[in-house]
Design a protein around this motif. Structure first.
Motif, short mmCIF file in Angstrom:
data_model
loop_
_atom_site.label_atom_id
_atom_site.label_comp_id
_atom_site.label_asym_id
_atom_site.label_seq_id
_atom_site.Cartn_x
_atom_site.Cartn_y
_atom_site.Cartn_z
N GLN A 132 0.86 -1.18 0.00
CA GLN A 132 0.00 0.00 0.00
C GLN A 132 0.89 1.23 0.00
OE1 GLN A 132 0.25 -1.96 2.69
NE2 GLN A 132 0.51 -0.72 4.53
N TYR A 133 0.55 2.21 -0.83
CA TYR A 133 1.38 3.39 -0.98
C TYR A 133 0.95 4.51 -0.05
CZ TYR A 133 3.42 1.02 -4.95
OH TYR A 133 4.09 0.11 -5.75
N SER A 186 -4.74 7.04 -8.17
CA SER A 186 -4.99 5.64 -7.83
C SER A 186 -3.72 4.85 -8.14
CB SER A 186 -6.17 5.09 -8.63
OG SER A 186 -7.36 5.77 -8.28
N LEU A 187 -3.07 4.36 -7.10
CA LEU A 187 -1.78 3.70 -7.25
C LEU A 187 -1.92 2.19 -7.08
CD1 LEU A 187 0.30 6.18 -5.05
CD2 LEU A 187 -0.28 6.37 -7.47
N VAL A 225 -9.16 0.48 4.11
CA VAL A 225 -8.48 1.20 5.18
C VAL A 225 -8.42 2.69 4.82
CG1 VAL A 225 -6.37 1.43 6.54
CG2 VAL A 225 -7.09 -0.82 5.70
N SER A 226 -8.90 3.54 5.73
CA SER A 226 -8.86 4.99 5.52
C SER A 226 -7.83 5.62 6.44
CB SER A 226 -10.24 5.61 5.80
OG SER A 226 -11.21 5.09 4.90
N ALA A 283 -8.34 -5.73 -1.30
CA ALA A 283 -8.95 -6.67 -2.26
C ALA A 283 -8.35 -6.52 -3.65
CB ALA A 283 -10.46 -6.46 -2.31
N ASP A 284 -8.08 -5.27 -4.07
CA ASP A 284 -7.49 -5.07 -5.39
C ASP A 284 -6.15 -4.33 -5.34
OD1 ASP A 284 -8.20 -2.48 -4.81
OD2 ASP A 284 -9.62 -2.25 -6.45
N THR A 285 -5.59 -4.18 -4.11
CA THR A 285 -4.29 -3.56 -3.86
C THR A 285 -4.18 -2.13 -4.38
OG1 THR A 285 -3.18 -4.38 -5.87
CG2 THR A 285 -3.20 -5.83 -3.94
N THR A 286 -5.30 -1.41 -4.39
CA THR A 286 -5.28 -0.02 -4.86
C THR A 286 -5.18 0.95 -3.70
OG1 THR A 286 -6.62 -0.54 -6.82
CG2 THR A 286 -6.53 1.76 -6.14
N THR A 287 -4.24 1.86 -3.80
CA THR A 287 -4.14 2.97 -2.86
C THR A 287 -4.62 4.23 -3.56
OG1 THR A 287 -2.21 2.01 -1.77
CG2 THR A 287 -2.60 4.35 -1.39
#
Length: 249
Positions: free
Chosen positions: A20-21, A146-147, A63-64, A92-96
């Motif tokens: 997560q970035y 969106s990373l 996560v926020s 779930a989709d590894t997006t930060t």
């Protein structure tokens, strides 16, 4: 040797896929050194302190993260500006998702700037006045990055616009030509980091005033922003921010 290379590649893929970035450790303090060039060509140095003040996980697993950023007011020896930055991570989709400018933080930035200006003049805004200010500020749109750790270099990010109105004044911010620019090892005062690299154009317009900046930003897993460079169209750098220290809780 070939087997070792294969194992290393697999290990890197596993790490990258779960990265997560943003920093999700509440209480972590990230200290940044910034250098900006003034209109007369002088270098203005300052320190920005970013503290992770809230981390919450929703029922869907997202996560926020809320970060408090404290920076000095340009030209002031004592004044400080407090702003808030937001990010989310979806395992779930590894997006930060890193919010560059959103509704909450944009409103808070304007209110905090006005409060600081009033305080510098020896005046104080009441709670009712602050609430009235917040209600008078209208924000439409959002600028965000969106990373994803497994994204291909060259992948584009959609253009975005944020419009902020306060009284008769309207400010428009655009995020244009954003794309992933691969991965790089970045060396900053806080250490060496394997980063995803993002480039984009940020345009700000308010009345007759316009500012166009070409931004390059590097984000590291578990940390977030490590370096950000702003330049003009010719590539002349006008500001730089680098991570200088990390203090864990």
């Amino acid at each position: 040797m070939k087997k070792l290379f294969t194992l290393a590649f697999v290990a890197f893929s596993v790490i990258a896929a779960s990265a997560q970035y943003c920093c999700t450790d509440k209480g972590t303090v990230l200290e940044y050194a910034t250098v900006a060039t003034s209109e007369d060509g002088k270098a203005i140095e300052s320190t920005v302190t970013a503290t992770v003040i809230d981390v919450a996980t929703a029922a869907d697993g997202i996560v926020s993260v809320k970060t408090e950023e404290v920076s000095p007011i340009p030209g002031s020896d004592f004044g400080k500006i407090t702003e808030y930055a937001y990010a989310t991570y979806n395992p779930a989709d590894t997006t930060t998702v890193v919010i560059i400018a959103g509704e909450e933080d944009s409103k808070a930035s304007v209110v905090n700037l006005l409060k600081t200006s009033f305080e510098a003049a020896g005046q104080t805004l009441s709670d009712s006045q602050i609430k009235e200010l917040e209600e008078s500020i209208k924000v439409k749109g959002e600028l965000k990055l969106s990373l994803k750790p497994d994204i291909a270099a060259g992948t584009k990010i959609a253009n975005q616009t944020l419009r902020l109105s306060f009284g008769p004044e309207t400010m428009v911010m655009n995020l244009w030509e954003a794309k992933y620019d691969g991965y790089e090892t970045v060396k900053v005062p806080a250490g060496d980091f394997e980063c995803i690299k993002i480039v984009y154009v940020q345009n700000v317009k308010m009345g007759t005033n316009k500012q166009k900046s070409y931004i390059t930003a590097w984000y590291a897993p578990g940390v977030g922003l490590v370096r950000s460079v702003s330049a003009d169209k010719k590539g002349t750098e006008n500001s730089r921010t680098e991570l200088s220290h990390i203090k864990k809780p």
